[in-house]
Design a protein around this motif. Structure first.
Motif, mmCIF file in Angstrom:
data_model
loop_
_atom_site.group_PDB
_atom_site.id
_atom_site.type_symbol
_atom_site.label_atom_id
_atom_site.label_comp_id
_atom_site.label_asym_id
_atom_site.label_seq_id
_atom_site.Cartn_x
_atom_site.Cartn_y
_atom_site.Cartn_z
ATOM 1 N N THR A 201 23.245 -30.460 -10.864
ATOM 2 C CA THR A 201 22.868 -30.618 -9.460
ATOM 3 C C THR A 201 21.853 -31.734 -9.275
ATOM 4 O OG1 THR A 201 23.253 -28.238 -9.139
ATOM 5 C CG2 THR A 201 22.060 -29.374 -7.407
ATOM 6 N N LEU B 219 22.598 -35.155 -7.744
ATOM 7 C CA LEU B 219 22.681 -35.362 -6.301
ATOM 8 C C LEU B 219 21.372 -35.853 -5.704
ATOM 9 C CD1 LEU B 219 24.665 -32.102 -5.562
ATOM 10 C CD2 LEU B 219 25.535 -34.415 -5.196
ATOM 11 N N LEU C 5 20.379 -36.685 -1.795
ATOM 12 C CA LEU C 5 19.599 -35.719 -1.036
ATOM 13 C C LEU C 5 18.195 -36.208 -0.701
ATOM 14 C CD1 LEU C 5 20.505 -32.476 -3.041
ATOM 15 C CD2 LEU C 5 21.500 -33.271 -0.896
ATOM 16 N N PRO D 120 18.868 -28.677 -2.817
ATOM 17 C CA PRO D 120 20.328 -28.637 -2.713
ATOM 18 C C PRO D 120 20.793 -27.454 -1.878
ATOM 19 C CG PRO D 120 19.627 -28.940 -4.993
ATOM 20 C CD PRO D 120 18.411 -28.564 -4.210
ATOM 21 N N HIS E 122 26.258 -28.079 -2.268
ATOM 22 C CA HIS E 122 25.944 -29.005 -3.350
ATOM 23 C C HIS E 122 26.092 -28.321 -4.712
ATOM 24 C CE1 HIS E 122 23.418 -30.951 -0.036
ATOM 25 N NE2 HIS E 122 24.467 -31.710 -0.218
ATOM 26 N N GLN F 48 29.661 -28.094 -5.441
ATOM 27 C CA GLN F 48 30.148 -29.379 -5.936
ATOM 28 C C GLN F 48 29.852 -29.533 -7.425
ATOM 29 O OE1 GLN F 48 28.645 -32.692 -3.653
ATOM 30 N NE2 GLN F 48 29.467 -34.223 -5.054
#
Length: 263
Positions: A98, A101, A105, A111, A115, A118
């Motif tokens: 994570t 990201l 972000l 998150p 997310h 994902q």
């Protein structure tokens, strides 16, 4: 065009490392960078990633010179996987993925559930979703490299740079990681990786860039660029190149030897 390097020179103080390096990489290519220790492979990657400023010459990613891009813009262009190493903190595998990201972000935004979903999809696509809630220091080296691949995928970058991705892996995990890397290029991602193993270039790369003395010794399709004489010059040993058939696929292999003509 994913990468364009023109007349790149780099020195650490008065010590020259790279000299007149020029090459370009098309979208979706899988490129192996070969060369002995100290030849400048990691320095080249540092210039590609914007960590190092060239002494002269230029490095462009997707039409933009690297030094003009902000860190967030770079994160959208390129993701980087270093040699396998244990993280300092024992975050879960899902948390580590994570983190890819962050560039999307922002530093202080947490998150959202979508997310993490994902991230889970990326783990599942690489066959390691079952490790999602395990500490990243409690998985194998091969699993950790796959975790870093998943983080690169969620980052959404179009270029993946890998510094000796199989250096600390056993035979089986090395194979699994490189197979996954090849699949990424089939989906359109551009990948450039350094390796000390010519057979990785023969087996996986569509193109090889061989560095010797800080300059480009050979650049082209591995089966054409990596001749016996080239490999012998590159590593200072006798090398035989042979062809074999494995699983219906014809591949070339390099075999080092010592003393007298190879039999």
């Amino acid at each position: 065009m994913s990468v364009e390097v023109k007349d790149l020179d780099f020195s650490y103080g008065e010590i020259p490392v790279l000299h007149g390096v020029s090459f370009s990489i098309e979208d979706g290519e899988l490129v192996a960078v070969l060369g002995p220790n100290g030849v400048g492979k990691s320095t080249l990657f540092g210039c590609l990633l914007g960590f190092l400023k060239p002494t002269s010459g230029s490095v462009s990613l997707f039409g933009h010179e690297v030094h003009t891009l902000s860190r967030r813009e770079l994160a959208r262009c390129v993701s980087y996987i270093p040699q396998s190493a244990a993280p300092v903190y024992n975050y879960t595998v899902l948390d580590m993925v994570t983190m890819g990201l962050t560039g999307q972000l922002g530093l202080f935004r947490a998150p959202a559930p979508e997310h993490r979903e994902q991230a889970m999809e990326a783990l599942d696509g690489l066959g390691i979703a079952h490790l999602a809630y395990r500490g990243c220091n409690r998985i194998s080296g091969g699993e950790r490299q796959l975790m870093l691949l998943a983080r690169a995928l969620v980052q959404g970058a179009r270029l993946l740079v890998m510094d000796e991705p199989t250096a600390n892996l056993d035979y089986g995990n090395s194979f699994r990681v490189m197979e996954r890397v090849r699949e990424l290029t089939r989906s359109g991602m551009t990948v450039i990786f350094s390796t000390h193993e010519p057979n990785h270039a023969f087996r996986y790369a569509g193109r090889v860039l061989a560095l010797k003395g800080g300059s480009v010794l050979a650049d082209g399709v591995p089966g054409e660029a990596l001749q016996e004489e080239t490999l012998s010059t590159l590593y200072g040993i006798d090398v035989a190149v042979r062809q074999t058939n494995v699983g219906g696929e014809t591949i070339k292999l390099s075999i080092p030897y010592q003393g007298g003509p190879e039999k």
